[in-house]
Design an enzyme around this catalytic site. Structure first.
Site, mmCIF file in Angstrom:
data_model
loop_
_atom_site.group_PDB
_atom_site.id
_atom_site.type_symbol
_atom_site.label_atom_id
_atom_site.label_comp_id
_atom_site.label_asym_id
_atom_site.label_seq_id
_atom_site.Cartn_x
_atom_site.Cartn_y
_atom_site.Cartn_z
ATOM 1 N N ASP A 1 0.837 -1.213 0.000
ATOM 2 C CA ASP A 1 0.000 0.000 0.000
ATOM 3 C C ASP A 1 0.866 1.256 0.000
ATOM 4 O OD1 ASP A 1 0.029 -1.391 2.953
ATOM 5 O OD2 ASP A 1 0.545 0.718 2.994
ATOM 6 N N ASP B 1 8.941 -12.259 -4.398
ATOM 7 C CA ASP B 1 8.754 -12.863 -3.073
ATOM 8 C C ASP B 1 9.895 -12.384 -2.178
ATOM 9 O OD1 ASP B 1 8.512 -16.334 -1.901
ATOM 10 O OD2 ASP B 1 8.800 -14.442 -0.848
ATOM 11 N N GLY B 2 9.537 -11.765 -1.067
ATOM 12 C CA GLY B 2 10.559 -11.208 -0.166
ATOM 13 C C GLY B 2 11.486 -12.273 0.379
ATOM 14 N N ASP C 1 6.584 -5.849 6.445
ATOM 15 C CA ASP C 1 5.253 -5.260 6.504
ATOM 16 C C ASP C 1 4.301 -6.174 5.724
ATOM 17 O OD1 ASP C 1 3.773 -2.211 5.130
ATOM 18 O OD2 ASP C 1 3.088 -3.621 6.681
ATOM 19 N N SER C 2 4.051 -7.350 6.317
ATOM 20 C CA SER C 2 3.359 -8.388 5.537
ATOM 21 C C SER C 2 1.943 -8.606 6.052
ATOM 22 C CB SER C 2 4.138 -9.699 5.660
ATOM 23 O OG SER C 2 4.007 -10.166 6.996
HETATM 24 N N1 SAM Z 1 0.723 -1.942 5.480
HETATM 25 C C1 SAM Z 1 -0.316 -2.830 5.882
HETATM 26 C C2 SAM Z 1 -0.865 -2.504 7.214
HETATM 27 O O1 SAM Z 1 -1.009 -1.322 7.516
HETATM 28 O O2 SAM Z 1 -1.149 -3.449 7.948
HETATM 29 C C3 SAM Z 1 0.194 -4.267 5.926
HETATM 30 C C4 SAM Z 1 -0.299 -5.040 4.849
HETATM 31 S S1 SAM Z 1 0.589 -4.866 3.344
HETATM 32 C C5 SAM Z 1 -0.685 -4.502 2.269
HETATM 33 C C6 SAM Z 1 0.973 -6.567 3.272
HETATM 34 C C7 SAM Z 1 1.613 -6.948 1.970
HETATM 35 O O3 SAM Z 1 2.486 -8.060 2.152
HETATM 36 C C8 SAM Z 1 0.615 -7.380 0.888
HETATM 37 O O4 SAM Z 1 0.635 -6.442 -0.157
HETATM 38 C C9 SAM Z 1 1.109 -8.766 0.438
HETATM 39 O O5 SAM Z 1 0.968 -8.978 -0.952
HETATM 40 C C10 SAM Z 1 2.568 -8.696 0.869
HETATM 41 N N2 SAM Z 1 3.237 -9.991 1.010
HETATM 42 C C11 SAM Z 1 2.754 -11.118 1.584
HETATM 43 N N3 SAM Z 1 3.665 -12.112 1.501
HETATM 44 C C12 SAM Z 1 4.764 -11.594 0.856
HETATM 45 C C13 SAM Z 1 6.026 -12.114 0.468
HETATM 46 N N4 SAM Z 1 6.354 -13.405 0.713
HETATM 47 N N5 SAM Z 1 6.899 -11.288 -0.160
HETATM 48 C C14 SAM Z 1 6.562 -9.998 -0.414
HETATM 49 N N6 SAM Z 1 5.375 -9.434 -0.085
HETATM 50 C C15 SAM Z 1 4.488 -10.228 0.549
#
Ligand code: SAM
Length: 320
Positions: free
Chosen positions: A99, A151-152, A169-170
């Site tokens: 985001d 993928d992180g 921040d997942s």
């Molecule tokens: N910023 C948000 C909040 O305020 O809680 C946290 C959610 S943020 C949108 C979470 C992101 O982590 C998602 O866009 C998701 O696609 C990403 N994500 C999940 N697993 C991941 C991974 N293995 N590598 C990179 N991004 C990942």
């Protein structure tokens, strides 16, 4: 008195509500003013809803992630406590954060000259820019920022870059985020830290998700010499009391130079709405029942309801 909970379906003339998953017989729900977008990406279901209190909100996998009105309550805690705990962070990695909120807050720090966001799902970034641009606030156009769609876990397994601060921040540790609390991932993240570096991660709620919270802190303790859980409140998350955890080998995030932090705060050029030096200290002051829960951390199996009750957990029947 709230009317009885109704299904989410927005039948004509009936109120429309979005309900978070229930925990311990409790359920948070939000009145939906408008359903703006819905799709399933290769990684997760994705919705954007206009909610009465939080405003425009991003929902992934059926759980509220962030919203334009309250994003600061989460991003300020995730970003500024580790950033100010580090004496002078220049290179920052964000895993997830599609985001753009964490990226925007990292770039407030003038000393940062590289902020890399590694987000697995490009659609989250695209939809957030389209419907929730306030959250990233132009961060993706900052010359110091780079967005990598990957993928992180894979990125950290392969990179030879080193970072002063790594922020995870997942989403909750299921689906694409399941790997982000594994020992292998934290070992690779540890290797990705420059000397004196810190890693911080959102670790769920000690109230609505005590087992998830304990297993994330436990995973950090297996990998880092210094591990400090901290708390804050995120109004849109189940039970609102939320947690993050910092790991490092050299830096204790609870000790920082207040004079330097105050001058760096002035340098942000914006008024933060949560973070201040007193809050930084207070975030690490854990309630007695949370400290009692931490004593369960050395058990191999997840704590039972009896363990939670004995520790003084306020909702011992909680299942997560
Ligand atoms: N910023 C948000 C909040 O305020 O809680 C946290 C959610 S943020 C949108 C979470 C992101 O982590 C998602 O866009 C998701 O696609 C990403 N994500 C999940 N697993 C991941 C991974 N293995 N590598 C990179 N991004 C990942």
């Amino acid at each position: 008195m709230l009317p009885p909970i109704r299904p989410d379906s927005a039948e004509p003339g009936r109120e429309d509500w979005f309900a978070e998953p229930a925990y311990a017989g409790c359920q948070q729900r939000y009145r939906v003013l408008q359903r703006l977008h819905a799709q399933t990406t290769p990684w997760q279901s994705l919705e954007v809803l206009e909610l009465e209190g939080p405003g425009r909100a991003l929902i992934l996998g059926g759980t509220l992630q962030t919203s334009v009105n309250e994003e600061f309550t989460y991003h300020e805690q995730l970003v500024h406590i580790p950033m100010f705990a580090h004496a002078n962070p220049h290179r920052v990695l964000i895993v997830g954060g599609g985001d753009g909120g964490a990226l925007r807050h990292v770039l407030l720090h003038q000393g940062v000259d590289r902020a890399l966001e590694v987000e697995i799902d490009q659609t989250v970034v695209e939809v957030s820019l389209r419907f929730l641009p306030e959250i990233s606030g132009g961060a993706y156009s900052d010359p110091r920022a780079e967005l990598k769609i990957q993928d992180g876990a894979q990125f950290l397994a392969e990179t030879s870059e080193r970072f002063d601060v790594i922020l995870i921040d997942s989403t909750d540790p299921v689906g694409p985020a399941a790997a982000l609390t594994s020992d292998e991932f934290l070992r690779n993240a540890h290797r990705g830290l420059a000397p004196g570096g810190l890693i911080a991660m959102q670790s769920g709620s000690p109230i609505s998700q005590p087992r998830e919270w304990l297993s994330t802190v436990r995973a950090f303790k297996r990998e880092f010499r210094i591990v400090k859980p901290y708390l804050g409140y995120v109004p849109i998350y189940p039970a609102m009391l939320w947690s993050w955890v910092v790991g490092s080998d050299e830096v204790d995030p609870t000790s920082f130079d207040e004079v330097s932090v105050r001058s760096r705060l002035d340098g942000l050029g914006t008024e933060l709405r949560i973070y201040n030096p007193g809050l930084h200290r207070a975030a690490f002051a854990l309630p007695n029942f949370v400290q009692a829960l931490l004593k369960l951390i050395d058990r191999d199996e997840a704590p039972t309801a009896a363990h939670l009750r004995a520790a003084g957990h306020p909702l011992p029947g909680v299942l997560a």
